[in-house]
Design an enzyme around this catalytic site. Sequence first.
Site, PDB file in Angstrom:
ATOM      1  N   GLU A  23       5.743  10.642 -15.278  1.00  0.00           N
ATOM      2  CA  GLU A  23       5.828  11.666 -14.325  1.00  0.00           C
ATOM      3  C   GLU A  23       6.494  13.183 -14.699  1.00  0.00           C
ATOM      4  O   GLU A  23       6.394  14.018 -14.265  1.00  0.00           O
ATOM      5  CB  GLU A  23       6.454  10.762 -13.175  1.00  0.00           C
ATOM      6  CG  GLU A  23       5.925  10.013 -12.258  1.00  0.00           C
ATOM      7  CD  GLU A  23       4.744  10.353 -11.651  1.00  0.00           C
ATOM      8  OE1 GLU A  23       4.606  11.562 -11.430  1.00  0.00           O
ATOM      9  OE2 GLU A  23       3.965   9.578 -11.315  1.00  0.00           O
TER      10      GLU A  23
ATOM     11  N   SER B  69     -30.622 -10.570  14.738  1.00  0.00           N
ATOM     12  CA  SER B  69     -31.051 -10.866  16.180  1.00  0.00           C
ATOM     13  C   SER B  69     -29.967 -11.008  17.099  1.00  0.00           C
ATOM     14  O   SER B  69     -30.366 -11.051  18.227  1.00  0.00           O
ATOM     15  CB  SER B  69     -31.847 -12.250  16.087  1.00  0.00           C
ATOM     16  OG  SER B  69     -33.045 -12.368  15.137  1.00  0.00           O
TER      17      SER B  69
END
Length: 736
Positions: A79, A336
């Site tokens: 970082e 279905s």
Amino acid sequence: MKKRAALICGVVLLAIGLWLRLGPIDESLLDPQRFASATVVDRNGEPLYEPLGAAGTRAEWLTAKDVPARMAAATIAAEDRRFAHHPGIDPIATARAMLHNVRAMRVVEGGSTITQQVAKMLLQSRGRSLKEKAKEAVLALRLEHRMSKREILALYLNLAPYGNRVTGAARASRAYFGCPPQNLTDAQSAFLASLPQRPSAFNPLRDPERAKSRQRMVLAAMSLSSEALTSARNEKLRFRDDAQPLLARHFVERVLAQSDARQIRTTLDAQLQRDVLGIIAARRDDLLRHGATAVAVAVLDNHTGEWLAWEGSGDYFGTTFGGAIDGVSTPRQPGSTLKPFTYALAFERGESPATVLADLPSHFRTAEEGVIYTPRNYDDRYRGPLRAREALANSQNVPAVALLNEVGAPSLLRLLRNSGFDGLTHTADYYGLGLTLGDAEVTLEQLVTAYAMLARGGKSVTPRAILSDARQPASRQLLSPRTAFWLTDILADADAREYTFGSGGSLEFPFEVAVKTGTSQAYRDNWTIGYTRDVTVGVWVGNFDRQPLRGSSGVTGAAPIFNSVMLAAVKRVRGELPIGDTTPLLDAPANVESVAICALSGLRPSPYCPAVTREWLPKDAAAQFCSWHHDGTIDWPAEYRDWAAKNVRAEVKATVQKSTRFAIANPADGATFLIDPTLRREYQTLRLRAVASSRVSWKVNAQPLPSSEWPLAPGTHIITATDAQGRSESVRIYVK
């Protein structure tokens, strides 16, 4: 004068600098309780999202002295490599990021330091405006004055997000690797340090290879010896799958996205959820044999709309098969399971369960010029005239498509959208007549919600996952109570569906259940959806990568799981199983009545009808009597004559040849006949028939009849037939 002005400017700049650096910090920003994770509990207060800390707290707050050296080195490498050398803002990193972004004509790099990221998390900034960036920069400068570098780093490690709802390095260490941060290796430390930058993109539970690629970059930036670097690169990371909450993980993620409260009381029933997981685990081997790797289950309380169980995959941490995907909310083809809504439209327009539909080879026009749609039944057979009850109960494709061709695909699309299928965004022409067969994508969540509407007599329901006192939206009457009653009565009719689904299987229960199965094209998905008065249960079985299943349909794949879940859900809601309870799921509305009909034509029976059954028909419907049956013959309507010539005669001939037993053919045992008050009594007679090779004599209530015609009379009657060989048979009928 110039010296004085310069002095004043210098003093002002010094004052501004001192204010920026030495100004006050809101003490509440540094309160660890502000960042405590939300506690998620079930409806009875049992934790679903449990603490992970060794001391039993929701968060593990690292102090500066507890920050492990490896974790510190990995985080700084990932970082902010100049973390030890800047005052909170790094001009070099900022300039470098601006240069790279200008060259790329887009944001490809950020220049924020660890201290600035801490400030951003403390302020909970969400935007990227200059005003917010300025606030973050001021706070970063003041943090650097007030705190040591190690304290700032500890603050970052406590606040940073590590994906999968994990905040803080200590908790992430236990969640992913099952150990405290002090025990992390270089490889593990680098892996965790790579997550905060893009926690969702580098999610190890969804894309482990992408996460490991980022980890290797962090390792390269760490000051490791060549031997340590080689060892770290070769280390195989093993993620722990039992340190995170195991119960209803998909559901927990859903409610956390809906609420930012510190205590979230959900609608879920933890015990029922555990039952669902146990049922899925018990069926796992059988599912794998059929090529199915994922199962989704949802249980909804019909009365309150509260989700009682929600399982998205059956194995959240199953990285091989995408277990972190939530199958309850993932769109798939429903097969279905959409057919009942086509029948609902027909019932709303005046048809009934006795309406005869043509199950014949058929061709239908489509919206595309020159393209014809030719549906086929699941077993590739055609059964001629089928009453709507039989056609729906046995899930025949051709009658459903023919029915939709009559009522119109736009009407079905409107009904589905009103019922909660908001993902159906295309036009009716796009879906076509195949919409009734499931040629669209919906979610299990939507299916369960829509079927719960049927269970509620046609009234809509708004599901909820969080218990609160907030008023729920008012229900809408989407279907008439009569239509909902008819559909429910059909879907709960085990006798009607027997010729396709058989008896004694997963669709039968010791109490009333309305149920429907579905199988999508190419057998990629199978479903079973059903309900009682209390709950609606839905089950999906398939693969998230859409690989087809092997020899598995809704009735063989999803139905066994559905059966067990329904039993568990009803027992949980009622306190015991209502074994033997035959109470109808919905009360018959006042505008229907049970009447006798011809089993073939669906019309009121004539004396020649060999099979009579009962059906719920509108009270105000005009009585139409069967004209198909005559003395020993059937006058088939024109559309069925070719089918009958190829199928019925051969079947009848075979039946006669095989029949050696003397039997009464008409009336059927237990049949009920109604006397029509509008017709003269002499015209209301019952034609008595028997299968026999010699002359037959008849008796009604032990009284001989001069012929085979008997005038109907109210009451219960025993009809007896006797042939020339002395063989005798009796049936009991009812006349009202």
